[in-house]
Design a protein around this motif. Structure first.
Motif, PDB file in Angstrom:
ATOM      1  N   GLU A   8       0.833  -1.206   0.000  1.00 59.41           N
ATOM      2  CA  GLU A   8       0.000   0.000   0.000  1.00 59.41           C
ATOM      3  C   GLU A   8       0.861   1.247   0.000  1.00 59.41           C
ATOM      4  O   GLU A   8       1.930   1.288   0.589  1.00 59.41           O
ATOM      5  CB  GLU A   8      -0.933   0.003   1.215  1.00 59.41           C
ATOM      6  CG  GLU A   8      -2.027  -1.014   1.113  1.00 59.41           C
ATOM      7  CD  GLU A   8      -2.939  -1.023   2.326  1.00 59.41           C
ATOM      8  OE1 GLU A   8      -2.676  -0.285   3.293  1.00 59.41           O
ATOM      9  OE2 GLU A   8      -3.902  -1.787   2.302  1.00 59.41           O
ATOM     10  N   VAL A  23      -6.398   4.949   2.506  1.00 57.00           N
ATOM     11  CA  VAL A  23      -6.870   3.750   1.824  1.00 57.00           C
ATOM     12  C   VAL A  23      -8.385   3.682   1.967  1.00 57.00           C
ATOM     13  O   VAL A  23      -8.920   3.866   3.052  1.00 57.00           O
ATOM     14  CB  VAL A  23      -6.231   2.478   2.429  1.00 57.00           C
ATOM     15  CG1 VAL A  23      -6.834   1.221   1.825  1.00 57.00           C
ATOM     16  CG2 VAL A  23      -4.728   2.492   2.243  1.00 57.00           C
ATOM     17  N   SER A  26      -9.143  -2.438  -0.539  1.00 56.09           N
ATOM     18  CA  SER A  26      -8.097  -3.201  -1.213  1.00 56.09           C
ATOM     19  C   SER A  26      -8.706  -4.508  -1.687  1.00 56.09           C
ATOM     20  O   SER A  26      -9.511  -5.115  -0.992  1.00 56.09           O
ATOM     21  CB  SER A  26      -6.939  -3.458  -0.249  1.00 56.09           C
ATOM     22  OG  SER A  26      -5.843  -3.965  -0.933  1.00 56.09           O
ATOM     23  N   THR A  31      -5.557  -1.512  -5.124  1.00 54.08           N
ATOM     24  CA  THR A  31      -6.000  -0.780  -3.949  1.00 54.08           C
ATOM     25  C   THR A  31      -6.616   0.527  -4.404  1.00 54.08           C
ATOM     26  O   THR A  31      -6.130   1.162  -5.349  1.00 54.08           O
ATOM     27  CB  THR A  31      -4.807  -0.504  -3.003  1.00 54.08           C
ATOM     28  OG1 THR A  31      -4.220  -1.760  -2.645  1.00 54.08           O
ATOM     29  CG2 THR A  31      -5.245   0.207  -1.738  1.00 54.08           C
ATOM     30  N   TYR A  33      -7.580   4.339  -3.251  1.00 57.35           N
ATOM     31  CA  TYR A  33      -7.216   5.363  -2.282  1.00 57.35           C
ATOM     32  C   TYR A  33      -8.079   6.598  -2.453  1.00 57.35           C
ATOM     33  O   TYR A  33      -8.534   6.897  -3.555  1.00 57.35           O
ATOM     34  CB  TYR A  33      -5.755   5.816  -2.510  1.00 57.35           C
ATOM     35  CG  TYR A  33      -4.755   4.718  -2.392  1.00 57.35           C
ATOM     36  CD1 TYR A  33      -4.171   4.416  -1.170  1.00 57.35           C
ATOM     37  CD2 TYR A  33      -4.374   3.973  -3.502  1.00 57.35           C
ATOM     38  CE1 TYR A  33      -3.239   3.394  -1.056  1.00 57.35           C
ATOM     39  CE2 TYR A  33      -3.443   2.956  -3.399  1.00 57.35           C
ATOM     40  CZ  TYR A  33      -2.882   2.669  -2.179  1.00 57.35           C
ATOM     41  OH  TYR A  33      -1.970   1.660  -2.066  1.00 57.35           O
ATOM     42  N   HIS A  50      -1.960  -3.391  -8.405  1.00 60.67           N
ATOM     43  CA  HIS A  50      -0.829  -3.920  -7.649  1.00 60.67           C
ATOM     44  C   HIS A  50       0.359  -4.079  -8.597  1.00 60.67           C
ATOM     45  O   HIS A  50       0.216  -4.671  -9.677  1.00 60.67           O
ATOM     46  CB  HIS A  50      -1.163  -5.270  -7.007  1.00 60.67           C
ATOM     47  CG  HIS A  50      -2.106  -5.186  -5.858  1.00 60.67           C
ATOM     48  ND1 HIS A  50      -1.932  -4.322  -4.798  1.00 60.67           N
ATOM     49  CD2 HIS A  50      -3.257  -5.849  -5.600  1.00 60.67           C
ATOM     50  CE1 HIS A  50      -2.922  -4.462  -3.939  1.00 60.67           C
ATOM     51  NE2 HIS A  50      -3.748  -5.389  -4.408  1.00 60.67           N
TER      52      HIS A  50
END
Length: 101
Positions: A8, A23, A26, A31, A33, A50
């Motif tokens: 992260e 965040v 996920s 993820t 944000y 990722h």
């Protein structure tokens, strides 16, 4: 409270001109944000693929295809996509941020 994992991004980190604030969620491929585009004074949901998926062409192409399709949809029930790109090996999609569940 959410605890960051090594994959992260930390608050304050900038990706493609978007500054990470926190965040949101996920999942298996990336993820999401809460981030801010300072030049526009706009809060966005920034979905970041990722990095482990970037070398896998199928995953990267699926992510980019998702961004392209979503950016061309125009419906009140669909989140708007504002931007897609990469910052080094980080591929991201900036979307409308909707506060709540």
């Amino acid at each position: 409270m959410h605890t960051a994992t090594p994959t992260e991004l930390q608050p304050g980190r900038t990706v493609g001109g978007y500054t990470i604030e926190s965040v949101v969620a996920s999942g298996g491929m990336g993820t999401v944000y809460r981030a801010r585009k300072a030049m526009l004074d706009k809060t966005v949901a920034l979905k970041v693929l990722h990095p482990s998926f970037v070398p896998e062409k199928d995953h990267l192409q699926r992510f980019l295809r998702e961004a392209k399709v979503a950016a061309n949809l125009d419906h009140p029930a669909v989140i708007k996509v504002f931007d897609v790109g990469n910052d080094g090996d980080l591929y991201f999609m900036a979307m409308e941020f909707v506060d709540g569940k």
